[in-house]
Design a protein around this motif. Structure first.
Motif, short mmCIF file in Angstrom:
data_model
loop_
_atom_site.label_atom_id
_atom_site.label_comp_id
_atom_site.label_asym_id
_atom_site.label_seq_id
_atom_site.Cartn_x
_atom_site.Cartn_y
_atom_site.Cartn_z
N TYR A 351 0.81 -1.21 0.00
CA TYR A 351 0.00 0.00 0.00
C TYR A 351 0.86 1.27 0.00
O TYR A 351 0.32 2.38 0.02
N LEU A 352 2.18 1.13 0.01
CA LEU A 352 3.06 2.30 -0.02
C LEU A 352 3.29 2.82 -1.43
O LEU A 352 3.94 3.87 -1.61
N ASP A 353 2.79 2.09 -2.43
CA ASP A 353 2.94 2.55 -3.82
C ASP A 353 2.21 3.87 -4.00
O ASP A 353 1.20 4.17 -3.35
N ALA A 354 2.72 4.66 -4.94
CA ALA A 354 2.18 6.00 -5.16
C ALA A 354 0.71 5.99 -5.55
O ALA A 354 -0.02 6.94 -5.28
N ALA A 355 0.28 4.90 -6.19
CA ALA A 355 -1.11 4.84 -6.66
C ALA A 355 -2.09 4.48 -5.56
O ALA A 355 -3.30 4.59 -5.75
N SER A 356 -1.61 4.07 -4.42
CA SER A 356 -2.50 3.61 -3.36
C SER A 356 -3.07 4.78 -2.57
O SER A 356 -2.31 5.63 -2.09
N PRO A 357 -4.39 4.82 -2.41
CA PRO A 357 -4.97 5.90 -1.59
C PRO A 357 -4.71 5.71 -0.11
O PRO A 357 -5.00 6.62 0.68
N TYR A 358 -4.16 4.58 0.26
CA TYR A 358 -3.93 4.28 1.67
C TYR A 358 -2.46 4.40 2.05
O TYR A 358 -2.07 4.01 3.16
N ARG A 359 -1.63 4.96 1.16
CA ARG A 359 -0.18 4.94 1.38
C ARG A 359 0.22 5.75 2.61
O ARG A 359 1.09 5.35 3.39
N VAL A 360 -0.42 6.88 2.84
CA VAL A 360 -0.06 7.72 3.98
C VAL A 360 -0.45 7.03 5.28
O VAL A 360 0.34 6.97 6.23
N GLU A 361 -1.67 6.49 5.30
CA GLU A 361 -2.14 5.79 6.50
C GLU A 361 -1.22 4.62 6.83
O GLU A 361 -0.84 4.43 7.99
N VAL A 362 -0.80 3.87 5.83
CA VAL A 362 0.05 2.71 6.06
C VAL A 362 1.45 3.16 6.47
O VAL A 362 2.07 2.56 7.36
N ALA A 363 1.97 4.21 5.83
CA ALA A 363 3.31 4.71 6.20
C ALA A 363 3.33 5.15 7.65
O ALA A 363 4.30 4.88 8.38
N GLU A 364 2.26 5.81 8.13
CA GLU A 364 2.20 6.26 9.52
C GLU A 364 2.17 5.07 10.48
O GLU A 364 2.73 5.13 11.58
N VAL A 365 1.53 3.98 10.03
CA VAL A 365 1.46 2.78 10.88
C VAL A 365 2.80 2.06 10.91
O VAL A 365 3.24 1.60 11.97
N LEU A 366 3.48 2.01 9.77
CA LEU A 366 4.71 1.23 9.67
C LEU A 366 5.93 1.96 10.23
O LEU A 366 6.90 1.31 10.68
N LEU A 367 5.92 3.30 10.19
CA LEU A 367 7.11 4.06 10.59
C LEU A 367 7.58 3.71 12.00
O LEU A 367 8.76 3.38 12.18
N PRO A 368 6.74 3.74 13.03
CA PRO A 368 7.25 3.40 14.37
C PRO A 368 7.69 1.94 14.47
O PRO A 368 8.60 1.62 15.26
N VAL A 369 7.08 1.08 13.69
CA VAL A 369 7.48 -0.33 13.70
C VAL A 369 8.88 -0.45 13.13
O VAL A 369 9.73 -1.17 13.68
N TYR A 370 9.14 0.24 12.00
CA TYR A 370 10.46 0.21 11.38
C TYR A 370 11.52 0.82 12.29
O TYR A 370 12.66 0.33 12.38
N GLU A 371 11.15 1.93 12.94
CA GLU A 371 12.09 2.58 13.84
C GLU A 371 12.45 1.67 15.01
O GLU A 371 13.61 1.58 15.40
N ASN A 372 11.46 0.99 15.51
CA ASN A 372 11.71 0.07 16.63
C ASN A 372 12.50 -1.14 16.18
O ASN A 372 13.26 -1.73 16.97
#
Length: 399
Positions: A351-372
């Motif tokens: 869902y991080l692809d540019a065409a996905s309408p959910y990319r921002v929502e998914v990026a916000e969810v994944l960012l703290p997971v990736y940081e951790n």
């Protein structure tokens, strides 16, 4: 006596010979006390007159005492021809039967004489019992079945007697001869007369299975399941039905319905839930599969199992049902349970692809997971999605 025997040979008239032989036998018995000499005279009488009742009757005690059993059998046959009443005939049949069994050691001959007695009075239960016993002991299955079949077809047979005879026939035809078609006919008649007869239903099911008549087998199985009062046993029967529908008849729709019925009886059956899911997948019923997986998820306790189900549901909504909002919910739930699960990451990263309408929502969810998770490359990708969204928002702002 010997002189008299020689003289008899020269007599031209048969009547004179018979009278002389009777006289010799009488002398041998009454005067000489020589039963063997009397027997010789009586035997000569029977050689001249094979149906001579008096000679036959007098030979009975002589042969009995001398244990001449084979000869005694032929004498009883002569007396049987003279028997006038049914009572007398039955008495002789019983005597001959016992003679054949106990003295001659022939179960087969004893059965044959029992059969003759039974044919004379087929309604006598004691005669039927003797016939069945000797038929089994002599292994005379074919004639026994033939006699019982004939008896069943007679008018006036009580229903209870008919049922017992039909059960006997069913067992003989199925296991002793074997004649499966005749066995089927016998057990079907039992089932007609006694619809709840377990033995008949079991026998018909076994015959149907052995002959590959799976439609008939299923009909019997459904009948047994419907009348089963014990819920646990009913469920086991339904599992068997579902298996037959799937494996033997190849009717996945019917199999799925049976599993649904099982879940009505036992909503917590993991076995039914998992098998239903497999069948729905084989049917290509994505919606049905999703419902089955949702029910599994409701009852799943193990973490790995829950995450696996969530991933399957997410993928199903994403690829088959085209419901991205639902698959994203499932993937996010899986992430909450196992933040470090790489399969969950991979599902969400689509869902991080540019065409996905959910990319921002998914990026916000994944960012703290990736940081951790200390994953710089993934952190950078999530940040890039968020920055790109911010730039796009800034461009779209008026003024």
């Amino acid at each position: 006596i010997e002189v008299l025997h020689s003289a008899i040979d020269r007599l031209p008239d048969q009547g004179d010979k018979l009278r002389a032989l009777h006289r010799i036998a009488q002398i041998a018995e009454d005067k000489l006390r020589a039963p063997e000499k009397a027997a010789k005279a009586y035997e000569r009488i029977l050689a001249i007159d094979s149906a001579n009742k008096d000679a036959a009757q007098r030979l009975v005690p002589i042969y009995t005492k001398g244990e001449k059993w084979a000869r005694l059998l032929s004498i009883h046959e002569i007396l049987l021809a003279h028997a006038g009443s049914v009572h007398d005939k039955l008495g002789l049949f019983a005597t001959i039967r016992d003679l054949c069994e106990a003295k001659l050691g022939s179960k087969t001959l004893a059965f044959q004489w029992s059969a003759r007695a039974f044919e004379l009075v087929p309604e006598d239960p004691s005669l039927l019992a003797q016939l069945e016993r000797l038929g089994v002991e002599a292994e005379a299955w074919e004639p026994l079945a033939r006699i019982l079949h004939k008896r069943v077809g007679l008018e006036g047979v009580a229903e209870a007697d008919e049922l017992r005879l039909l059960r006997k026939l069913g067992r003989i035809y199925a296991t002793r001869l074997p004649k499966p078609d005749e066995a089927k006919a016998a057990w079907e008649r039992v089932a007609d007369l006694a619809p709840d007869d377990d033995e008949a239903l079991d026998a018909l099911e076994e015959l149907a299975s052995s002959q590959g008549r799976y439609g008939d087998q299923l009909a019997i199985e459904r009948r047994k399941a419907e009348r089963e009062p014990d819920v646990r046993k009913k469920i086991e029967r339904l599992f068997h039905i579902a298996h037959l529908e799937e494996e033997r008849v190849n009717d996945l729709d019917a199999s799925a319905k049976v599993y649904e019925r099982i879940l009505e009886l036992d909503p917590n059956s993991q076995r039914a839930l998992r098998t239903l899911a497999r069948v729905q997948e084989q049917r290509g019923d994505a919606a049905g599969l999703a419902r089955a997986l949702e029910r599994e998820l409701e009852r799943a306790q193990d973490t790995e199992e829950r995450v696996g189900l969530l991933l399957r549901l997410g993928n199903l909504h994403e690829e088959k049902l085209c419901q991205p909002e639902l698959d994203l919910v499932r993937y996010r739930s899986a992430l909450t349970i196992q933040p470090g699960n790489r399969n969950v990451h991979a599902a969400l990263e689509r869902y991080l692809d540019a065409a996905s309408p959910y990319r921002v929502e998914v990026a916000e969810v994944l960012l703290p997971v990736y940081e951790n998770d200390d994953s710089p490359e993934r952190v950078a990708r999530a940040l890039e999605v968020l920055r790109a969204a911010a730039r796009e928002q800034h461009r779209d702002r008026p003024g």
